[in-house]
Structures are given as C-alpha cells and as structure tokens.
Design a protein around this motif. Structure first.
Motif, mmCIF file in Angstrom:
data_model
loop_
_atom_site.group_PDB
_atom_site.id
_atom_site.type_symbol
_atom_site.label_atom_id
_atom_site.label_comp_id
_atom_site.label_asym_id
_atom_site.label_seq_id
_atom_site.Cartn_x
_atom_site.Cartn_y
_atom_site.Cartn_z
ATOM 1 N N ASN A 203 13.597 104.510 126.970
ATOM 2 C CA ASN A 203 12.840 105.494 126.212
ATOM 3 C C ASN A 203 11.809 106.133 127.136
ATOM 4 O O ASN A 203 11.466 105.578 128.185
ATOM 5 C CB ASN A 203 12.142 104.818 125.028
ATOM 6 N N SER A 204 11.316 107.306 126.773
ATOM 7 C CA SER A 204 10.358 107.995 127.649
ATOM 8 C C SER A 204 9.195 108.560 126.854
ATOM 9 O O SER A 204 8.817 109.713 127.009
ATOM 10 C CB SER A 204 11.060 109.106 128.439
ATOM 11 N N ASP A 205 8.612 107.715 125.982
ATOM 12 C CA ASP A 205 7.423 108.134 125.240
ATOM 13 C C ASP A 205 6.202 107.997 126.141
ATOM 14 O O ASP A 205 6.217 107.275 127.137
ATOM 15 C CB ASP A 205 7.265 107.296 123.978
ATOM 16 N N PHE A 206 5.127 108.686 125.754
ATOM 17 C CA PHE A 206 3.962 108.787 126.630
ATOM 18 C C PHE A 206 3.225 107.464 126.804
ATOM 19 O O PHE A 206 3.258 106.595 125.931
ATOM 20 C CB PHE A 206 2.990 109.846 126.096
ATOM 21 N N VAL A 207 2.550 107.326 127.933
ATOM 22 C CA VAL A 207 1.654 106.207 128.179
ATOM 23 C C VAL A 207 0.273 106.765 128.488
ATOM 24 O O VAL A 207 0.127 107.917 128.910
ATOM 25 C CB VAL A 207 2.153 105.312 129.325
ATOM 26 N N ALA A 208 -0.744 105.952 128.268
ATOM 27 C CA ALA A 208 -2.120 106.426 128.381
ATOM 28 C C ALA A 208 -3.017 105.271 128.812
ATOM 29 O O ALA A 208 -2.627 104.099 128.710
ATOM 30 C CB ALA A 208 -2.589 106.992 127.038
ATOM 31 N N PRO A 209 -4.243 105.580 129.283
ATOM 32 C CA PRO A 209 -5.188 104.504 129.601
ATOM 33 C C PRO A 209 -5.467 103.648 128.372
ATOM 34 O O PRO A 209 -5.517 104.151 127.250
ATOM 35 C CB PRO A 209 -6.449 105.268 130.042
ATOM 36 N N ASN A 513 10.316 101.312 128.124
ATOM 37 C CA ASN A 513 9.728 102.648 128.014
ATOM 38 C C ASN A 513 9.119 103.056 129.353
ATOM 39 O O ASN A 513 8.187 102.420 129.840
ATOM 40 C CB ASN A 513 8.647 102.693 126.938
ATOM 41 N N VAL A 514 9.687 104.101 129.937
ATOM 42 C CA VAL A 514 9.177 104.686 131.174
ATOM 43 C C VAL A 514 8.815 106.124 130.837
ATOM 44 O O VAL A 514 9.689 106.983 130.739
ATOM 45 C CB VAL A 514 10.228 104.638 132.300
#
Length: 552
Positions: A203-209, A513-514
């Motif tokens: 999956n490629s959902d967003f990542v955040a601090p 997830n990347v």
C-alpha cells in the motif's frame, strides 16, 4: 536508484488536477482518467482484458476502481503476484476557503500561498522548493503515482519479472471502503482466472511525523484496526422547572464521554506499540426541536483503535466503562440534588434511578423473545422505510433502529445501549507467522538498507500504520465469533451496512505500507516532501518487488 522524480511528480499532478472528493462524481472522473492513461500503454492495448474499470458493488453511489495486471515473462515463470494498492479519492476542499478553486492545482495553489500569511514551518517548506502542496498530493495521489510509474515500467519490461504485478487503485477509502471491498472480488476473479498466487501487497498511503521534531520517515508492516462503538442513551423526561424529577440523557452522555475519551486505560497494545486512546466523534441528543422538556434520548460514538483486541473484547470492556459512567453520573446527580434540597431547607429523598447498561444483541434478543414475529416483521418494514431516507449515514441509521427497538421495551427506565454503527476495520500485522510474511519482511529490510545511504533522514520501520487505511481489508485474523460480535451488534447490518468478510479471508495477503511523506493530510496546507515521495518511495517499492518476483 530509479530516475523517476520528474515522472512521478508529473503523474501526481495529473491525478491531483482531477478533483475526486469522496462521495462526489469526481470519483468517477479520476477513475476514468487513470483508466484512460493506462489504456494508452501498448501492453494494455495488446491485453485489454488485463485492465478493468470496475464499478463498486452493494454501493449506493456510482463509482469505480481501476485494476491492471502485468504478467512477468522472465524465466522461470511463476504465478507469484505482488499487489500495488492505493486510493484515488480525497477528502473535501472546503477548508481551503478563498483558495478552494486552486486546491487541486498545485502550481496555482503554491503561487497563491506565497502571498498568504503562513505558519513558520509551512512558509519555510514552501519557499524551499522541496515540498509540493495541494489536495491529495500527500493523501495519497503521489503514492498512486509511484505505483502507476512502476506498473507502467513493467508493462514495458515484463521480461524483468518472473511473477506478476497487479494494481488496485480504489475509490471510497475516505468513507466506507466500498472500493477495496469491491476490489477483493475482482482480485479473487483474477486469481481464479489466471492462477495467481498473491504473496504480498504494498500500500502507499501517506506517512507523517509522529511527534514534534520527529525526522523519521516511516514504513509500516501492518495497520491498526478501528471500531466505532456507539451508545444510545435514554433518560427520564421532565419539565426543566422540575429538573430533578427526570434524568437528562445529555448528563449521562457527558459523563460517558468523560469516562471514555482520552482514557489511556482503553489503549490496546501489541508488538511494543500503543495506538492513541478513544475520542468522541459525535455527541448529540435526538430531540427534534426546542421544547422546555429535557431530551428523551442522546447518541454518542467514539473512534476506537485496536491492535490485538477483538470486537467482542471491546464490547465487554466498554460495557464496564458505561456502567462506571452511569454510576458516577447518578452519584453526582444525587449529591447535587442533596445540596439543592439543603439550600432550600427541604427534606432529601434519594433519587430512584439505577445504572442500567445493555449490549445491543442482549436487548434485541429480549425483544424477539417477548414480542416474537410481530416485532421482527415490524422492524423489517421499519428498516426498509428508513432506507429511503438518503440523508442518513450508517451511523444515524443504526441509531434510529435502536431508538425504534427501544420503543418496544416494556421497562423503559433510563438505560445505555451499546452497539457498533459503522465499518469494522481489522488490525493486521507482519510478524513472520508464515513463509510469505518472512519473505516480505526480509525483502523490506534489504530494500531499506539499500536505499538508506541515498537519503539524509532515517527510514524507520514500525508495526502499525497509525491511521485508518484500506490495508485493513486485505487480511483477517478474527475468527467467526469475532466477526459475529460485529454483525450481531450493528443494527444496520444486512440493510444499510454489510461486509462480506469471507472475501478478506480468501485474499489474506501480507501487507506493508510504503507511502509519501508530508504534513497536514486532510488540512489546507497538505503537502509532501518531493524527494522522499517521488524517489525513495518508488525505489523501496521497486526493490521489494524485485526481491519477491524479479530474482531467479
């Protein structure tokens, strides 16, 4: 390293320029635009059956997923298949205010933002030129763009894959997951038609601090689960001039929220990670208009994250929390009543109410036993009529069903009824339970190790994606009893809401997830870091693909 920055950024902008707010016709537009783009590739002109514009099923709205399938031709041939998944819908754009018309045009938006008074970090990142702004650039059209880039590459170079690559670009991730739940059926069909063996999903959902000053870029080996425990609260109506003669359900609701919201005792834990505690998402009474009578009933529901607890365990613990809240509310009310009577110089008599909490299936079972077929036929007709009201979402539909069933109760003394009113998103993890999981873990570890020297910030793997995402719908560890706790306690189950969890069991694929990195997803300053999102994400994803289905 891939030389894909410019192409992924261009693909991102093409997708962002199609306004695709969830539950609007824009979802159709973006699916058709993506389908048309892929259909222009020679591979899919030669193999049109491997590209689908697939309408969702059991959905009140018309909208579509896009699925594409590239068969590797490198020897030795294998049916091993990696799925690339990402959603193409976004949240709304109303938060952009006077910049709303530019929200889906990154270049125009960034030009306009230069004229705005911005928070210091936003201003700094905008002026650096290293960040890209706009609705969906982070959540998650740049992730989809990365997947489309890789699929397009392998459509031109299938001889570099021993296995197969499938893309699922799904709609409706931001609301009810109709997209992925429908996509499961297409994936199952392709599995049966082409003999595919699904070994991994990326999956490629967003990542955040995760905290202020956090410079890590995260990759996740699973995702949290989510439930929406809901409470229908009945009181004893009274005129406000005689307030102690009744029990205000809003008073009970307030105490219930105080007991549940932000309560760290209600945080699950697994693999050394702890999701955030529950928080209220809605609190209202069900009084239709103003009167000087207190409300008859109130309704509250809470976000509830899980990483190991089952839906049944959550019901049991929240029933206890509701009993505590009910008792605390009555104790407080009784104390205030005593103080009031003392100030008035009048005698005090204890108030009559007792804590009363039921789980929905307990109330429903009692009503069926008491009223039999007459009750069941009435509720069937009531739900059918209620379905005609398109203004009701699954959550309010469930509340209205409970409200109607409550009217059949013989004992109408104040009570709290606990139920689920929305989609259950199961938690999944990647703990090396079988060979597929171990292979994916190793491939990811090697990919991160290979890419890290080319990137300035730490790339860190964690176990649970901390937000809701459609990864929850690709693997299922709950047994039948766990799923029954969901279906038996959702008043809209089978009418307004239904999930065929067997489809998830049938896929049951390990997932990671990347995704793109940035800030302020779902907010007007939504932005992604260009380097990580358009270079590192496709590079890590590609190395995992090659490790799993590209090596001999």
């Amino acid at each position: 390293m891939l030389s894909c920055r410019d192409e992924v950024l261009q693909l991102t902008d093409e997708l962002v320029r199609v306004e695709s707010v969830v539950n609007t016709p824009g979802e159709i537009d973006v699916a058709r635009a993506l389908h048309q783009k892929l259909a222009s590739l020679p591979y899919f002109q030669k193999n049109p059956e491997r590209l689908l514009l697939s309408r969702t099923v059991n959905d009140e709205r018309e909208r579509y997923n896009v699925l594409a399938f590239v068969e590797g031709t490198k020897a030795p041939a294998s049916n091993r298949t990696v799925i690339l998944m990402g959603h193409i819908d976004t949240v709304g754009i109303e938060d952009y205010g006077h910049l709303k018309e530019r929200a889906c045009s990154p270049s125009a938006l960034m030009k306009a933002l230069h004229q705005e008074t911005l928070p210091p970090l936003v201003k700094q990142q905008l002026e650096s030129g290293d960040w890209h702004f706009g609705r969906g650039v982070l959540d998650m059209k740049s992730g989809v763009a990365s997947h489309v880039y890789l699929l397009s590459y392998y459509a031109e170079h299938p001889d570099e894959l021993t296995g197969n690559l499938v893309l699922l670009a799904e709609c409706d991730e931001e609301d009810s997951s109709h997209g992925v739940l429908s996509g499961l059926k297409d994936l199952k069909h392709w599995k049966e038609t082409y003999g595919l063996e699904y070994i991994a999903l990326i999956n490629s959902d967003f990542v955040a601090p995760l905290y202020e000053g956090d410079e890590n870029r995260y990759i996740y080996k699973g995702t949290i689960g989510k439930l929406l425990p809901s409470f229908f609260i009945t009181g004893a109506e009274t005129h406000v001039g005689s307030c102690f003669e009744g029990l205000d359900p809003n008073f009970l609701a307030a105490e219930l929220t105080r007991q549940i919201s932000y309560n760290p005792e209600l945080c699950d834990e697994a693999l050394g990670e702890i999701p955030v505690p529950p928080v209220s998402l809605k609190q209202t009474d069900l009084k239709p208009s103003y009167t000087v009578q207190t409300a008859l009933s109130a309704y509250v529901y809470y976000n509830f994250f899980t990483v190991s607890w089952s839906p049944k365990e959550v019901l049991d613990m929240l029933k206890k929390q509701a009993e505590i809240a009910f008792a605390n509310a009555l104790a407080c009310l009784d104390s205030r009543y005593r103080q009031y009577r003392e100030r008035c110089g009048e005698s005090y008599h204890p108030l009559p109410w007792k804590p009363r909490v039921m789980i929905y299936e307990e109330m429903n079972r009692q009503l069926r036993e008491e009223h039999g077929d007459r009750f069941e036929q009435h509720m069937k007709a009531f739900k059918a009529q209620l379905l005609l009201d398109e203004s009701l979402d699954t959550r309010m539909f469930a509340a209205r069903v409970v409200e109607e069933e409550w009217s059949w109760m013989k004992d109408k003394s104040p009570a709290i009824i606990l139920f689920y009113s929305s989609l259950y998103s199961p938690a999944i993890d990647l703990a090396g339970k079988d060979e597929r999981e171990r292979e994916l873990l190793q491939a990811l570890e090697e990919a991160v190790a290979a890419v890290q020297p080319h990137y300035a910030y730490p790339i860190v793997t964690k176990n649970f994606f901390p937000y809701i995402c459609d990864m929850s719908m690709v693997s299922l560890r709950d047994d039948e009893a766990g799923i029954r706790a969901v279906s038996d306690n959702n008043p809209g189950w089978g009418t307004k809401h239904y999930v065929h969890y067997q489809d998830i069991r049938d896929l049951n694929v390990p997932a990671i997830n990347v995704g793109p990195y940035g800030y302020d997803a779902h907010k007007k300053y939504e932005r992604m870091e260009i380097a990580f999102s358009t270079e590192i994400v496709p590079e890590v994803t590609n190395l995992v693909i090659r490790k799993l289905i590209g090596e001999k």
